[in-house]
Structure formats: C-alpha cells, structure tokens
Design a protein around this motif. Structure first.
Motif, short mmCIF file in Angstrom:
data_model
loop_
_atom_site.label_atom_id
_atom_site.label_comp_id
_atom_site.label_asym_id
_atom_site.label_seq_id
_atom_site.Cartn_x
_atom_site.Cartn_y
_atom_site.Cartn_z
N GLN A 1 0.85 -1.44 0.22
CA GLN A 1 -0.48 -0.12 0.05
C GLN A 1 0.77 1.43 0.01
OE1 GLN A 1 -2.90 -0.11 -0.14
NE2 GLN A 1 -3.42 -2.66 -0.06
N ALA B 1 8.11 9.45 -7.87
CA ALA B 1 7.37 7.62 -8.99
C ALA B 1 9.05 7.30 -9.54
CB ALA B 1 7.24 8.35 -9.62
N SER C 1 11.42 4.69 -11.84
CA SER C 1 11.50 4.04 -12.95
C SER C 1 12.41 2.96 -13.13
CB SER C 1 11.28 4.20 -14.17
OG SER C 1 10.12 4.88 -14.50
N VAL D 1 4.60 0.92 -4.00
CA VAL D 1 3.30 0.66 -5.29
C VAL D 1 4.22 0.01 -6.17
CG1 VAL D 1 0.89 0.43 -6.47
CG2 VAL D 1 1.31 1.69 -3.87
N LEU D 2 4.19 -0.98 -6.27
CA LEU D 2 5.11 -1.96 -7.88
C LEU D 2 3.91 -1.97 -9.01
CD1 LEU D 2 7.46 -3.09 -8.71
CD2 LEU D 2 6.68 -5.21 -8.00
N LYS D 3 4.32 -0.78 -9.93
CA LYS D 3 3.32 -0.73 -10.73
C LYS D 3 3.97 -1.73 -11.95
CE LYS D 3 0.71 2.36 -10.70
NZ LYS D 3 -0.45 2.44 -10.03
N PRO D 4 2.58 -1.62 -12.83
CA PRO D 4 2.94 -2.86 -13.93
C PRO D 4 4.01 -2.20 -14.90
CG PRO D 4 0.28 -2.30 -13.78
CD PRO D 4 1.37 -1.33 -12.80
N HIS D 5 4.38 -3.80 -15.71
CA HIS D 5 5.61 -3.24 -15.59
C HIS D 5 5.00 -3.05 -17.29
CE1 HIS D 5 8.63 -5.04 -19.30
NE2 HIS D 5 9.35 -4.32 -18.66
N ASP D 6 5.96 -1.76 -17.76
CA ASP D 6 5.65 -1.39 -19.53
C ASP D 6 6.66 -1.55 -20.15
OD1 ASP D 6 5.76 0.55 -21.18
OD2 ASP D 6 6.03 2.85 -19.97
N PRO E 1 7.63 0.68 -13.51
CA PRO E 1 7.22 1.73 -12.09
C PRO E 1 7.43 1.45 -10.74
CG PRO E 1 5.90 2.35 -14.46
CD PRO E 1 6.83 0.43 -14.20
N ILE E 2 7.94 1.62 -9.82
CA ILE E 2 7.37 2.30 -8.09
C ILE E 2 7.46 3.57 -7.64
CG2 ILE E 2 8.74 0.74 -6.18
CD1 ILE E 2 10.51 -0.62 -7.73
N GLU E 3 6.47 3.01 -7.16
CA GLU E 3 5.80 4.24 -6.50
C GLU E 3 5.81 4.51 -5.06
OE1 GLU E 3 2.13 5.50 -8.14
OE2 GLU E 3 2.86 6.43 -10.25
#
Length: 295
Positions: free
Chosen positions: A134, A199, A201, A137-142, A149-151
């Motif tokens: 939470q 953010a 990357s 956050v590990l975002k989907p692979h671009d 991406p990691i936020e």
C-alpha cells in the motif's frame, strides 16, 4: 424373645440444608454453574479482546532494523515515526489556535512557549519506514518504455490529541478525491490533502525478467523517508448546512441549521532529506533521492 432395631428417623430440615449446600459445593447448583459459565465466558472474551488489541499495537510498533545503514537512514540519525501512529510531541506548536492543556493555566503556559517548541521541533530529523503493497507500490511493467515503475506515498498521517495531521514531502493540495462529485458541484464534498507519489523507474526490458522481479519483490519493497518539519497550515471549508425539519412519533425534529467545516484540516509540509527504496530486507538498494522531489 423379640429383638428390636432402631427405626430410621426422617432427616431434619437443617440436615437437608447442609446436604444441599454440600452437594452444591461439590457438583454445583444450577444457578452457580450458570454464573460460573457466564463469568468464564466474560473472562475469555476479555482475554480475546486483549490479544486482539495487542496484535493491533504490534502493527504500530516501529520495526527493528534488519540491516545497518549509513546516515541519514539509520535509526540514530532520526526519530522514527509510525504511519498512522502518534504524532511527535509538540507538533501542535506548528499550527495556530489554542494551545493544549488540561487547565487554563496549562494552556496559557504552553501558549507562551509555542515559539520555542516549534523551533526545537523543526530542528530535528524524523523518519517513516514504508512498506509494500500500500505504501510502496509496484506498478505494472511498461514494456514500451522497458521499465518497471515504483511509487512511494507522498504523504502519511499521524494523530495527536486534536485529531489527524497530514505530513507531506511532495506538493500536497487540499481537494476532493472524488472527482465526479467535485465536477458535479456538490456542496458537501469533504476535502483531503492530496499529495502525488514519488515515482521511480527500474530499467527492465524483458517481460519475463520483470515478471520474476514482481513475483519475488512485490511484497518486499520498503522505503525509508527522512525529513524535517517545515511550516504547518490548515485547510478550512466552511459550509452552512440548511435546517431540516422532520416529523416522527408526533414530534417535530430539527437538524442542521449551522456551519460545518468540510476542509482537509491540518498539514505539515516536510522538507525531504532523503528517500531510499530497497528490497531483500533492505539489503539491496534500488533507488535513492536526496532533497525535494521534482514536481
């Protein structure tokens, strides 16, 4: 010659009473058994509630270092705070309004030292340790950009005697998280402090490599956010609530008719010292940001 034996006599009332009391003592009367069962049930419930509260408290306890880090991320350089936990002592001094205190004399004494408390607070370093999924956050692979991406959250709340306080190290603004309600012009939309995340990357071009990283590290990502306190501000959104009258059970009940604050409340703008993102129990650093993040 006729022999006679003593005839058994009926037990007296006192003997019966003693017998009944003895039986109740040994096996328990129905009323006593029910009372004991009720007492045991209440004790079990109290024990379960205490265990549940203890587990909740454990979640608020700052985790122990799993790796030794250099300043500013080590515990010795900063006072560690727990997300959604207690605010540091004296945070009230960064905001206008009445000083805390149980008596008028205490409030007056605290108000007199407000400037000193605020100065001492602003000179200290603090740290949050944030966790996936939470807060980090590990975002989907671009696949097009070849990055993962990691936020990291840009704001975390703490709580003091007066309520919740938002602490933000990105450019937080007061607004409504419900864009549809705000667009429709609703009068009663609660403001919140909205802060963009920080953010990063991670360069990973291969989809299979990205999938392996996500499966391995999605829940193991951590971030240490080190900051100092800047200025405090308060967002107010005063709305006049129309008076409404309703009839119920033959009586007329009135609601509203006053002014309510729908603002986001208190915020402290933090000055970021450093932000470190890592995996493998913080042993492997992925990113580090020093100073204020770019807007």
């Amino acid at each position: 010659m006729t022999s006679s034996f003593p005839t058994p006599s009926a037990p007296s009332r006192s003997a019966l009473t003693v017998c009944l009391l003895t039986s109740c003592f040994l096996v328990g009367c129905p009323e006593d058994r029910a009372a004991r069962a009720e007492k045991q049930l209440a004790e079990l419930k109290t024990k379960q509630e205490a265990q549940k509260a203890a587990k909740q408290d454990e979640k608020l306890v700052a985790p122990v270092d799993t790796v030794k880090l250099d300043p500013p991320y080590d515990d010795g350089s900063s006072e560690r705070l727990v997300p959604d936990g207690a605010c540091p002592e004296g945070l009230w001094a960064l905001f206008p309004g009445e000083a805390p205190g149980d008596t008028p004399e205490e409030k007056k004494a605290n108000a007199a030292r407000r400037a000193d408390v605020a100065k001492a607070l602003q000179g200290k370093q603090f740290m949050f340790r944030l966790r996936a999924p939470q807060q980090v956050v590990l975002k989907p692979h671009d696949a097009v950009a070849g990055v993962l991406p990691i936020e990291v959250l840009g704001t975390v709340d703490c709580t003091d005697a007066a309520g919740r306080v938002a602490i933000a190290w990105t450019n937080a603004k007061a607004g409504s998280p419900d864009a549809s309600a705000a667009k429709e012009g609703s009068d009663l939309v609660q403001n919140m402090w909205l802060a963009p995340p920080v953010a990063f990357s991670l360069p990973i071009k291969s989809m299979s490599e990205a999938k392996t990283f996500m499966q391995t590290n999605a829940l193991g990502l951590t971030a240490r956010v080190v900051f100092t306190f800047g200025k405090g501000e308060v967002d107010k959104k005063l709305k006049k609530i129309p008076k409404v009258q309703e009839k119920a059970a033959g009586e007329t009940l009135a609601f509203g008719g006053g002014t309510e604050d729908w603002g986001a409340g208190r915020l402290v703008r933090a000055e970021l010292v450093g932000l470190r993102v890592a995996v493998e129990q913080e042993k492997k650093q992925l990113f580090e940001l020093k100073g204020a993040p770019k807007p």
